[in-house]
Design an enzyme around this catalytic site. Structure first.
Site, short mmCIF file in Angstrom:
data_model
loop_
_atom_site.label_atom_id
_atom_site.label_comp_id
_atom_site.label_asym_id
_atom_site.label_seq_id
_atom_site.Cartn_x
_atom_site.Cartn_y
_atom_site.Cartn_z
CD GLU A 49 -30.94 -4.53 21.98
OE1 GLU A 49 -31.80 -4.24 22.84
OE2 GLU A 49 -30.65 -3.78 21.02
CG HIS A 176 -40.30 -0.84 18.70
ND1 HIS A 176 -38.99 -0.84 19.11
CD2 HIS A 176 -40.96 -1.59 19.61
CE1 HIS A 176 -38.87 -1.53 20.22
NE2 HIS A 176 -40.05 -2.02 20.54
CG ASP A 180 -37.43 -9.12 22.88
OD1 ASP A 180 -36.70 -8.11 22.89
OD2 ASP A 180 -37.12 -10.19 23.44
CG ASN A 182 -38.48 -4.13 17.39
OD1 ASN A 182 -39.06 -4.24 16.33
ND2 ASN A 182 -39.10 -4.36 18.55
CE1 TYR A 213 -30.36 1.31 22.20
CE2 TYR A 213 -29.48 1.43 24.42
CZ TYR A 213 -30.00 0.69 23.39
OH TYR A 213 -30.18 -0.66 23.52
#
Length: 251
Positions: A49, A176, A180, A182, A213
């Site tokens: 992140e 989601h 912020d 998640n 991702y």
């Protein structure tokens, strides 16, 4: 699942049986393994992140020492993640069923001291995920979506635990629900599921960020969880190897 993933899960289960047969594990060895995996889990999950702490700096911060030149947020992210792992361990130890309350508690710990207003609260306006091919549901639908997630989880007990954990993680990330945190919360949920079933945590490494991702995006768009399950299985296998090697059980 692909034949490759099926074969990997069979190998993981064979290793798990070998490890289970060796229980109870030596207390000091178990404690050192737990500390090692907690450090690596915290470092890699935060690094994915954008946290700038190195592995060694993360270790120092978790020992209570401030690292010069690093932001307060970087420090909070490390200690918060450690605290969230401890919470996950506690609910696993008590064999608690997954609930929205637990998910909110996990997120509250992840954002503690960083954004107290949003910690543990579903977002109150619509958001988009940078780089993702899907758009999260309208914020008005979040309570319904999260209830549906728990209902799906309650009915998915027939799945292999690694497959179930990967799909739980993906479904959560697709919703989601928070402004912020998640990703970190989702990986904590992933490992809640694995640890509850007696598997070691899957530590998705920062070097695998792009593949991670991509596999998440593929699953969110197509509903095909093969790639994310394979990636999670590889991560579990890596952690299992650590256990077996330290205990001298690896052939």
């Amino acid at each position: 699942m692909t034949p490759q993933t099926t074969a990997l899960l069979q190998a993981i289960d064979a290793d798990k049986a070998k490890l289970d047969a060796a229980r109870p594990l030596p207390a000091h060895t178990l404690a050192s393994l737990r500390e090692k995996l907690m450090l690596e889990w915290t470092y890699h999950s935060n690094a994915i992140e954008g946290n700038t702490l190195t592995l060694r700096e993360t270790k120092v911060v978790l020992e209570g020492i401030t690292v010069g030149g690093k932001s307060l947020r970087d420090h909070f992210e490390a200690t918060n993640h450690r605290d969230a792992i401890l919470y996950v361990e506690s609910i696993v130890a008590k064999d608690e069923a997954l609930s929205e309350w637990q998910i909110r508690n996990i997120h509250n710990l992840v954002l503690k001291g960083i954004d107290q207003t949003e910690a543990g609260r579903y977002h109150q306006e619509n958001v988009v995920i940078a780089g993702a091919s899907t758009t999260p549901p309208d914020f008005l639908h979040l309570p319904e979506e999260m209830r549906a997630l728990i209902e799906w989880h309650d009915k998915s007990g027939g799945m292999h635990p690694v497959e179930r954990a990967a799909e739980l993680h993906t479904r959560f990330v697709k919703i989601h629900p928070f402004v912020d945190g998640n990703g970190r919360s989702g990986r904590l949920l992933l490992n809640f599921e694995l640890m509850k079933a007696g598997y070691p945590p899957a530590i998705i490494q920062k070097e695998d960020r792009l593949a991670y991702y991509d596999s998440l995006d593929e699953a969110c768009v197509s509903g095909d969880y093969s790639s994310i399950t394979q990636l999670v299985a590889n991560s579990v296998h890596r952690s299992r190897d650590t256990y077996l090697s330290v205990l001298g059980l690896r052939n």
